[in-house]
Design an enzyme around this catalytic site. Structure first.
Site, PDB file in Angstrom:
ATOM      1  N   LYS A  72       0.818  -1.220   0.000  1.00 40.70           N
ATOM      2  CA  LYS A  72       0.000   0.000   0.000  1.00 40.70           C
ATOM      3  C   LYS A  72       0.848   1.264   0.000  1.00 40.70           C
ATOM      4  O   LYS A  72       0.601   2.189  -0.793  1.00 40.70           O
ATOM      5  CB  LYS A  72      -0.930  -0.034   1.218  1.00 40.70           C
ATOM      6  CG  LYS A  72      -1.825   1.170   1.379  1.00 40.70           C
ATOM      7  CD  LYS A  72      -2.989   0.885   2.290  1.00 40.70           C
ATOM      8  CE  LYS A  72      -2.574   0.152   3.547  1.00 40.70           C
ATOM      9  NZ  LYS A  72      -1.637   0.896   4.376  1.00 40.70           N
ATOM     10  N   THR A  74       3.994   1.499  -0.907  1.00 49.70           N
ATOM     11  CA  THR A  74       4.720   1.499  -2.168  1.00 49.70           C
ATOM     12  C   THR A  74       3.842   2.051  -3.290  1.00 49.70           C
ATOM     13  O   THR A  74       4.302   2.847  -4.122  1.00 49.70           O
ATOM     14  CB  THR A  74       5.176   0.062  -2.523  1.00 49.70           C
ATOM     15  OG1 THR A  74       5.887  -0.470  -1.416  1.00 49.70           O
ATOM     16  CG2 THR A  74       6.060   0.049  -3.748  1.00 49.70           C
ATOM     17  N   ARG A  95       2.348   8.346   6.805  1.00 45.56           N
ATOM     18  CA  ARG A  95       2.618   8.319   8.245  1.00 45.56           C
ATOM     19  C   ARG A  95       4.102   8.040   8.487  1.00 45.56           C
ATOM     20  O   ARG A  95       4.777   7.450   7.646  1.00 45.56           O
ATOM     21  CB  ARG A  95       1.795   7.229   8.918  1.00 45.56           C
ATOM     22  CG  ARG A  95       0.303   7.488   8.922  1.00 45.56           C
ATOM     23  CD  ARG A  95      -0.465   6.278   9.427  1.00 45.56           C
ATOM     24  NE  ARG A  95      -0.282   5.142   8.531  1.00 45.56           N
ATOM     25  CZ  ARG A  95      -0.513   3.883   8.882  1.00 45.56           C
ATOM     26  NH1 ARG A  95      -0.893   3.583  10.102  1.00 45.56           N
ATOM     27  NH2 ARG A  95      -0.340   2.915   8.009  1.00 45.56           N
ATOM     28  N   LYS A 106       6.949  -6.458  10.775  1.00 42.64           N
ATOM     29  CA  LYS A 106       6.401  -5.802   9.594  1.00 42.64           C
ATOM     30  C   LYS A 106       7.458  -5.061   8.782  1.00 42.64           C
ATOM     31  O   LYS A 106       7.346  -4.915   7.574  1.00 42.64           O
ATOM     32  CB  LYS A 106       5.291  -4.829  10.018  1.00 42.64           C
ATOM     33  CG  LYS A 106       4.495  -4.246   8.871  1.00 42.64           C
ATOM     34  CD  LYS A 106       3.288  -3.489   9.421  1.00 42.64           C
ATOM     35  CE  LYS A 106       2.468  -2.879   8.288  1.00 42.64           C
ATOM     36  NZ  LYS A 106       3.127  -1.718   7.673  1.00 42.64           N
ATOM     37  N   ALA A 274      -3.497   1.628  12.519  1.00 42.47           N
ATOM     38  CA  ALA A 274      -4.902   1.572  12.109  1.00 42.47           C
ATOM     39  C   ALA A 274      -5.665   0.445  12.787  1.00 42.47           C
ATOM     40  O   ALA A 274      -6.886   0.447  12.789  1.00 42.47           O
ATOM     41  CB  ALA A 274      -5.008   1.421  10.598  1.00 42.47           C
ATOM     42  N   PHE A 302      -3.444  -0.508   6.978  1.00 43.22           N
ATOM     43  CA  PHE A 302      -4.029  -1.845   6.838  1.00 43.22           C
ATOM     44  C   PHE A 302      -5.136  -1.856   5.787  1.00 43.22           C
ATOM     45  O   PHE A 302      -5.127  -1.070   4.855  1.00 43.22           O
ATOM     46  CB  PHE A 302      -4.482  -2.382   8.199  1.00 43.22           C
ATOM     47  CG  PHE A 302      -3.349  -2.629   9.147  1.00 43.22           C
ATOM     48  CD1 PHE A 302      -2.293  -3.438   8.770  1.00 43.22           C
ATOM     49  CD2 PHE A 302      -3.318  -2.034  10.390  1.00 43.22           C
ATOM     50  CE1 PHE A 302      -1.224  -3.672   9.637  1.00 43.22           C
ATOM     51  CE2 PHE A 302      -2.248  -2.256  11.265  1.00 43.22           C
ATOM     52  CZ  PHE A 302      -1.213  -3.074  10.887  1.00 43.22           C
ATOM     53  N   PHE A 382       3.762  -8.738  -8.878  1.00 46.65           N
ATOM     54  CA  PHE A 382       4.987  -9.447  -8.513  1.00 46.65           C
ATOM     55  C   PHE A 382       5.481 -10.226  -9.735  1.00 46.65           C
ATOM     56  O   PHE A 382       4.701 -10.543 -10.640  1.00 46.65           O
ATOM     57  CB  PHE A 382       4.733 -10.406  -7.343  1.00 46.65           C
ATOM     58  CG  PHE A 382       4.663  -9.730  -5.993  1.00 46.65           C
ATOM     59  CD1 PHE A 382       5.633  -9.968  -5.028  1.00 46.65           C
ATOM     60  CD2 PHE A 382       3.628  -8.851  -5.682  1.00 46.65           C
ATOM     61  CE1 PHE A 382       5.573  -9.357  -3.790  1.00 46.65           C
ATOM     62  CE2 PHE A 382       3.562  -8.233  -4.450  1.00 46.65           C
ATOM     63  CZ  PHE A 382       4.535  -8.483  -3.492  1.00 46.65           C
ATOM     64  N   TRP A 410       7.177  -1.032  -8.283  1.00 50.07           N
ATOM     65  CA  TRP A 410       8.289  -1.559  -7.485  1.00 50.07           C
ATOM     66  C   TRP A 410       9.545  -1.696  -8.352  1.00 50.07           C
ATOM     67  O   TRP A 410      10.640  -1.332  -7.919  1.00 50.07           O
ATOM     68  CB  TRP A 410       7.927  -2.925  -6.885  1.00 50.07           C
ATOM     69  CG  TRP A 410       8.911  -3.396  -5.857  1.00 50.07           C
ATOM     70  CD1 TRP A 410       8.852  -3.183  -4.515  1.00 50.07           C
ATOM     71  CD2 TRP A 410      10.117  -4.139  -6.087  1.00 50.07           C
ATOM     72  NE1 TRP A 410       9.946  -3.744  -3.889  1.00 50.07           N
ATOM     73  CE2 TRP A 410      10.741  -4.338  -4.828  1.00 50.07           C
ATOM     74  CE3 TRP A 410      10.746  -4.650  -7.220  1.00 50.07           C
ATOM     75  CZ2 TRP A 410      11.942  -5.024  -4.675  1.00 50.07           C
ATOM     76  CZ3 TRP A 410      11.943  -5.338  -7.081  1.00 50.07           C
ATOM     77  CH2 TRP A 410      12.529  -5.532  -5.824  1.00 50.07           C
TER      78      TRP A 410
END
Length: 557
Positions: A72, A74, A95, A106, A274, A302, A382, A410
């Site tokens: 998210k 990214t 954030r 994480k 969150a 999230f 991916f 990415w």
């Protein structure tokens, strides 16, 4: 072997932060620099922008998270770069990362691959010291409470009813429940208390919802810290704590200004979780960005059941924001996990599992529509994703009247989000947005909790014992019934069972406890087994973080 995020970030052509500010017509003297590549933006300059018209606000959210990853942050960075690539004046609002996840499981929160904000190491560690200031302000209030009791307790605080705990920006399960003031008369009165993680602090929530220093101080003063034996609330202002707390937070409240790998502007400011808080960056950063840019891309933590719901029902409601478009991030890998595939088998093509997992995405798409904001799905691609798996996602979303765009930010940076950027601009230009919160302010507190449980989580109902219901009624009688609710719940499921993936329906949402955050302006409903102080995993990320022979940080991700 592909380069790691930290290797990519280190090779970036980072420009002086004053050059990035110039892209937004920001004068150099508006920036309080923390070295050459990061700065805070002065209150005086931000005040001068208030007469300018606002840009368009875009929210990036996601399906329910899995260990496979969604990307998210990214995607937020990639979309911001993509909008700039197609000629739009855009910036992003994120954030600040907490040290708990960085050293836990994480990882950091600065994006990844070629869609990152830099300086990556600084952002993921101490940055400009905001979290230290918030931790200090919170614990100053804790110290003043115990000190007041020690020196005679003029306010008549019932030591059994002190609701204000201490905080630390680290995952440390040993501190969840503690006893303080042991050691005799000189150390005060022993009582049971505990620690929360800093990002769950009401001070963090206030910091992120405050609209300026004056509002910050008023909100801090409104914090309820304890009760007397007659159940009369004791406020932060009764202890004269809001003044020194504001002093500690004075510089921190200025938004942090950095850049992406492609030298586009970004605010990174505030960092509530969150799953246990409201999960959005600061109102001051978002409002300032809307004055500086034509398009502002922000994210909420999230999945959309947590971050997006709180973004809409708390942040937008309180700050008067009107989002124009939503991007829902999904990955083939995560959808396969929601479809029942084990993590070690995610590399194998499995179109049927993708189709089964799409019920999770479908629930999130339907939920976003309830807020009146048009959405597009961003498929974070991916390497091993097959064309058939990607096509299955796109075919499914088309049946719901929503486009799904394959994104490759990415590996390709803004080139990989050009299509998404054009699609988002088209959504905004269509004029379909008609934002509205999920429930009215006047709805009773328990009904608000139940509305979120039923309308967003697909539950049969929220359940709570009489003690919880009575507490909510007491707060309504005390004048807090108009506040929104902040659901503290596992991020991994629409239910309170983290192992129940997909889109479960008809379940119960047990509300274990409710907490009043009078300064922040919401009621926290703690559901299931969610913890406000996380623990570290068996093998924490901290075990791999070190300095190499050249003095460079290794192991951050």
């Amino acid at each position: 072997m592909p380069k790691s995020d930290i290797e990519i970030a280190r090779e970036a052509n980072v420009k002086p932060i004053t050059e990035i500010g110039a892209k937004l017509d920001m004068p150099a003297d508006a920036l309080m620099q923390y070295g050459p590549s990061k700065a805070k933006v002065s209150f005086e300059y931000l005040e001068s922008l208030k007469s300018k018209s606002d840009g368009k606000l875009i929210l990036v959210t996601a399906i329910s998270p899995t260990p496979a990853g969604e990307g998210k942050t990214t995607t937020t960075v990639g979309l911001g770069d993509g909008l700039n690539r197609i000629g739009k004046k855009a910036m992003i609002c994120l954030r600040e990362p907490s040290l708990g996840p960085c050293f836990g499981m994480k990882g950091g929160a600065a994006g990844g691959g070629y869609a990152q904000v830099v300086p990556m190491e600084d952002i993921n560690l101490h940055f400009t010291g905001d979290f230290h200031a918030i931790t200090s302000a919170h614990n100053l209030l804790s110290a003043l409470i115990d000190n007041h009791i020690y020196w005679g307790n003029e306010l008549g605080i019932d030591e059994r009813r002190v609701s204000w705990r201490r905080v630390l920006d680290m995952n440390d399960r040993a501190l969840r429940d503690t006893v303080t003031s042991l050691g005799g008369v000189a150390n005060g009165f022993p009582r049971q208390t505990g620690f929360d993680i800093t990002v769950a602090s009401e001070v963090m929530a206030i910091f992120c919802l405050a609209d300026g220093l004056e509002d910050l101080q008023k909100r801090l003063g409104d914090i309820v810290v304890a009760y007397t034996r007659e159940r009369k609330p004791i406020y932060c202002r009764d202890l004269k704590a809001e003044g020194p707390m504001t002093v500690l937070l004075k510089d921190a409240l200025m938004p942090n200004f950095v850049q992406t790998l492609e030298n586009n502007p970004a605010f990174i400011h505030g960092g509530p979780f969150a799953n246990i808080a409201h999960g959005c960056n600061s109102v001051s950063a978002t409002k300032s960005a809307l004055k500086l840019a034509d398009y502002v891309v922000t994210e909420a933590g999230f999945g959309a059941d947590l971050g997006a719901e709180k973004f809409f029902d708390i942040k937008c409601r309180k700050a008067g924001l009107k989002p124009e478009a939503v991007v829902i991030v999904a990955t083939v890998r995560a959808l396969k996990m929601h479809g029942g595939v084990a993590k070690d088998a995610l590399g194998d093509e499995n179109v049927d599992a993708v189709k089964k997992g799409l019920e999770n995405l479908g629930r999130h798409i339907a939920n976003i529509a309830k807020f009146g904001v048009p959405a597009v799905v961003g498929i974070n691609r991916f390497i091993k994703d097959s064309e058939a798996e990607l096509a299955a996602i796109q075919a499914f979303t088309q049946t719901l009247g929503v486009d799904a765009v394959v994104c490759e930010h990415w590996g390709k940076g803004s080139e990989g989000t050009e299509e998404l950027a054009n699609k988002v601009v088209g959504l905004i230009d269509s004029g379909k947005a008609d934002f509205k919160p999920l429930y009215d302010d006047a709805l009773p507190l328990y009904d608000k909790i139940n509305t979120v449980a039923q309308q967003i989580y697909g539950a049969e109902e929220a359940v709570a014992d009489k003690k919880v219901r009575d507490q909510l009624k007491q707060w309504e009688d005390a004048g807090y019934g108009h506040l929104p609710v902040c659901m503290a719940k596992t991020q991994y499921s629409f239910s309170t069972d983290p192992n129940l993936r997909g889109a479960p329906s008809g379940h119960k949402v047990p509300v274990r406890e409710v907490r009043l955050s009078a300064g922040a302006g919401f009621i926290v409903a703690i559901c299931g087994e969610i913890m406000t102080m996380p623990g570290l995993p068996r093998v924490p990320a901290a075990n791999s973080i070190h300095l190499d022979e050249a003095g460079l940080i290794q192991g951050l991700f």
